[in-house]
Every structure is written in structure tokens, then in C-alpha cells.
Design a protein around this motif. Sequence first.
Motif, PDB file in Angstrom:
ATOM      1  N   PRO A  30      54.947  44.852  32.382  1.00  0.00           N
ATOM      2  CA  PRO A  30      53.993  45.253  33.428  1.00  0.00           C
ATOM      3  C   PRO A  30      52.968  46.276  32.932  1.00  0.00           C
ATOM      4  CG  PRO A  30      56.232  45.328  34.278  1.00  0.00           C
ATOM      5  CD  PRO A  30      56.334  45.099  32.805  1.00  0.00           C
ATOM      6  N   VAL A  31      53.412  47.200  32.101  1.00  0.00           N
ATOM      7  CA  VAL A  31      52.497  48.207  31.558  1.00  0.00           C
ATOM      8  C   VAL A  31      51.459  47.542  30.661  1.00  0.00           C
ATOM      9  CG1 VAL A  31      52.338  50.259  30.107  1.00  0.00           C
ATOM     10  CG2 VAL A  31      54.246  50.003  31.698  1.00  0.00           C
ATOM     11  N   LEU A  32      51.905  46.602  29.828  1.00  0.00           N
ATOM     12  CA  LEU A  32      50.984  45.901  28.929  1.00  0.00           C
ATOM     13  C   LEU A  32      49.948  45.100  29.720  1.00  0.00           C
ATOM     14  CD1 LEU A  32      53.468  44.622  26.197  1.00  0.00           C
ATOM     15  CD2 LEU A  32      51.773  46.450  25.972  1.00  0.00           C
ATOM     16  N   LEU A  33      50.398  44.399  30.764  1.00  0.00           N
ATOM     17  CA  LEU A  33      49.462  43.600  31.558  1.00  0.00           C
ATOM     18  C   LEU A  33      48.462  44.481  32.307  1.00  0.00           C
ATOM     19  CD1 LEU A  33      51.748  40.798  32.970  1.00  0.00           C
ATOM     20  CD2 LEU A  33      49.937  40.586  31.286  1.00  0.00           C
ATOM     21  N   ILE A  34      48.929  45.587  32.869  1.00  0.00           N
ATOM     22  CA  ILE A  34      48.020  46.499  33.566  1.00  0.00           C
ATOM     23  C   ILE A  34      47.017  47.088  32.580  1.00  0.00           C
ATOM     24  CG2 ILE A  34      47.904  48.725  34.762  1.00  0.00           C
ATOM     25  CD1 ILE A  34      50.577  47.884  36.124  1.00  0.00           C
ATOM     26  N   TRP A  35      47.457  47.445  31.389  1.00  0.00           N
ATOM     27  CA  TRP A  35      46.563  47.970  30.351  1.00  0.00           C
ATOM     28  C   TRP A  35      45.503  46.929  29.978  1.00  0.00           C
ATOM     29  CZ3 TRP A  35      47.223  47.110  24.674  1.00  0.00           C
ATOM     30  CH2 TRP A  35      46.287  47.822  23.929  1.00  0.00           C
ATOM     31  N   MET A  36      45.940  45.666  29.805  1.00  0.00           N
ATOM     32  CA  MET A  36      45.008  44.603  29.438  1.00  0.00           C
ATOM     33  C   MET A  36      43.959  44.400  30.536  1.00  0.00           C
ATOM     34  SD  MET A  36      45.751  40.637  28.399  1.00  0.00           S
ATOM     35  CE  MET A  36      46.296  40.143  30.010  1.00  0.00           C
ATOM     36  N   VAL A  37      44.394  44.358  31.785  1.00  0.00           N
ATOM     37  CA  VAL A  37      43.457  44.180  32.902  1.00  0.00           C
ATOM     38  C   VAL A  37      42.490  45.354  32.969  1.00  0.00           C
ATOM     39  CG1 VAL A  37      43.293  44.103  35.420  1.00  0.00           C
ATOM     40  CG2 VAL A  37      44.974  42.686  34.235  1.00  0.00           C
ATOM     41  N   TRP A  38      42.989  46.569  32.798  1.00  0.00           N
ATOM     42  CA  TRP A  38      42.129  47.756  32.834  1.00  0.00           C
ATOM     43  C   TRP A  38      41.061  47.703  31.744  1.00  0.00           C
ATOM     44  CZ3 TRP A  38      41.472  51.876  29.380  1.00  0.00           C
ATOM     45  CH2 TRP A  38      40.719  52.927  29.875  1.00  0.00           C
ATOM     46  N   VAL A  39      41.469  47.325  30.521  1.00  0.00           N
ATOM     47  CA  VAL A  39      40.515  47.251  29.406  1.00  0.00           C
ATOM     48  C   VAL A  39      39.456  46.187  29.673  1.00  0.00           C
ATOM     49  CG1 VAL A  39      40.283  46.585  26.977  1.00  0.00           C
ATOM     50  CG2 VAL A  39      42.046  48.207  27.653  1.00  0.00           C
ATOM     51  N   VAL A  40      39.872  45.030  30.178  1.00  0.00           N
ATOM     52  CA  VAL A  40      38.908  43.957  30.448  1.00  0.00           C
ATOM     53  C   VAL A  40      37.943  44.377  31.553  1.00  0.00           C
ATOM     54  CG1 VAL A  40      38.674  41.618  31.377  1.00  0.00           C
ATOM     55  CG2 VAL A  40      40.362  42.095  29.600  1.00  0.00           C
ATOM     56  N   LEU A  41      38.448  44.990  32.610  1.00  0.00           N
ATOM     57  CA  LEU A  41      37.567  45.414  33.701  1.00  0.00           C
ATOM     58  C   LEU A  41      36.631  46.540  33.276  1.00  0.00           C
ATOM     59  CD1 LEU A  41      39.949  45.310  36.775  1.00  0.00           C
ATOM     60  CD2 LEU A  41      38.155  43.682  36.164  1.00  0.00           C
ATOM     61  N   LYS A  42      37.095  47.430  32.416  1.00  0.00           N
ATOM     62  CA  LYS A  42      36.278  48.559  31.999  1.00  0.00           C
ATOM     63  C   LYS A  42      35.256  48.170  30.925  1.00  0.00           C
ATOM     64  CE  LYS A  42      36.213  53.186  30.373  1.00  0.00           C
ATOM     65  NZ  LYS A  42      36.788  54.439  30.213  1.00  0.00           N
ATOM     66  N   HIS A  43      35.672  47.377  29.939  1.00  0.00           N
ATOM     67  CA  HIS A  43      34.813  47.101  28.784  1.00  0.00           C
ATOM     68  C   HIS A  43      34.238  45.682  28.753  1.00  0.00           C
ATOM     69  CE1 HIS A  43      35.956  50.902  27.026  1.00  0.00           C
ATOM     70  NE2 HIS A  43      37.225  50.603  27.221  1.00  0.00           N
ATOM     71  N   GLY A  44      34.774  44.786  29.543  1.00  0.00           N
ATOM     72  CA  GLY A  44      34.308  43.404  29.525  1.00  0.00           C
ATOM     73  C   GLY A  44      32.945  43.266  30.172  1.00  0.00           C
ATOM     74  N   THR A  45      32.245  42.215  29.790  1.00  0.00           N
ATOM     75  CA  THR A  45      30.933  41.949  30.374  1.00  0.00           C
ATOM     76  C   THR A  45      30.923  40.554  30.978  1.00  0.00           C
ATOM     77  OG1 THR A  45      30.093  41.149  28.258  1.00  0.00           O
ATOM     78  CG2 THR A  45      29.698  43.451  28.775  1.00  0.00           C
ATOM     79  N   TYR A  46      30.189  40.399  32.065  1.00  0.00           N
ATOM     80  CA  TYR A  46      30.056  39.116  32.735  1.00  0.00           C
ATOM     81  C   TYR A  46      28.802  38.432  32.223  1.00  0.00           C
ATOM     82  CZ  TYR A  46      29.270  35.713  36.431  1.00  0.00           C
ATOM     83  OH  TYR A  46      29.041  34.560  37.118  1.00  0.00           O
ATOM     84  N   ASN A  47      28.943  37.209  31.705  1.00  0.00           N
ATOM     85  CA  ASN A  47      27.804  36.498  31.127  1.00  0.00           C
ATOM     86  C   ASN A  47      27.343  35.322  31.982  1.00  0.00           C
ATOM     87  OD1 ASN A  47      27.819  38.170  28.864  1.00  0.00           O
ATOM     88  ND2 ASN A  47      29.382  36.929  27.882  1.00  0.00           N
ATOM     89  N   GLY A  48      27.849  35.217  33.190  1.00  0.00           N
ATOM     90  CA  GLY A  48      27.487  34.103  34.058  1.00  0.00           C
ATOM     91  C   GLY A  48      26.211  34.384  34.826  1.00  0.00           C
ATOM     92  N   PRO A  49      25.778  33.405  35.623  1.00  0.00           N
ATOM     93  CA  PRO A  49      24.545  33.593  36.400  1.00  0.00           C
ATOM     94  C   PRO A  49      24.760  34.603  37.529  1.00  0.00           C
ATOM     95  CG  PRO A  49      25.590  31.532  37.000  1.00  0.00           C
ATOM     96  CD  PRO A  49      26.369  32.091  35.846  1.00  0.00           C
ATOM     97  N   GLU A  50      23.717  35.343  37.844  1.00  0.00           N
ATOM     98  CA  GLU A  50      23.771  36.300  38.943  1.00  0.00           C
ATOM     99  C   GLU A  50      23.557  35.565  40.263  1.00  0.00           C
ATOM    100  OE1 GLU A  50      24.554  39.518  38.823  1.00  0.00           O
ATOM    101  OE2 GLU A  50      24.885  39.281  36.667  1.00  0.00           O
ATOM    102  N   LEU A  51      24.147  36.078  41.325  1.00  0.00           N
ATOM    103  CA  LEU A  51      23.995  35.469  42.642  1.00  0.00           C
ATOM    104  C   LEU A  51      22.608  35.765  43.195  1.00  0.00           C
ATOM    105  CD1 LEU A  51      27.432  36.337  44.252  1.00  0.00           C
ATOM    106  CD2 LEU A  51      26.709  34.175  43.258  1.00  0.00           C
TER     107      LEU A  51
END
Length: 80
Positions: free
Chosen positions: A41-62
Amino acid sequence: MHLKHEYIVIGAVSLILIFYTALAVWGIFPGLVLMLFSLSPVLLIWMVWVVLKHGTYNGPELKEGEEFGYADWDHRRKSE
């Protein structure tokens, strides 16, 4: 080649969880299986946090008046 931080985290957590699954299926190293299960659970929460904090969305804007939905589905077409 420059790897982004989130890709390293996603790969590491995925490999750890695949390793955990393999050990659990084979029934070897029960202490390690229990430790990895406890950390998952700690690993999954860490992974989600990193993706939400550092990830970028490359799809079309609404556009104005659009609602969130799948990018590969035509929202104007009615369901059959």
C-alpha cells in the motif's frame, strides 16, 4: 536519453509487485512475501503521488461546454 522520474518509480514499483506476486504464487520466502505485502500500500500510494505531482497530461484540452470523457471516443455520436 533522459528518463523522467515518474517512469522510474512506475517501473520500480511494478517490478516489486510482480516479484511479490511470483514469490506468493510459488510459495517461497514467506517472510519476504509478508514484508512485500505489508509495503505494497505504501508503494502504490507513493507511485500515485509521484505521478500526480510530476506527471504531465499530453491529451487534448476540453473546450467550452465539453465534459470529461475518453479521448478516443466520439462523444457526439449517440450510444447504440
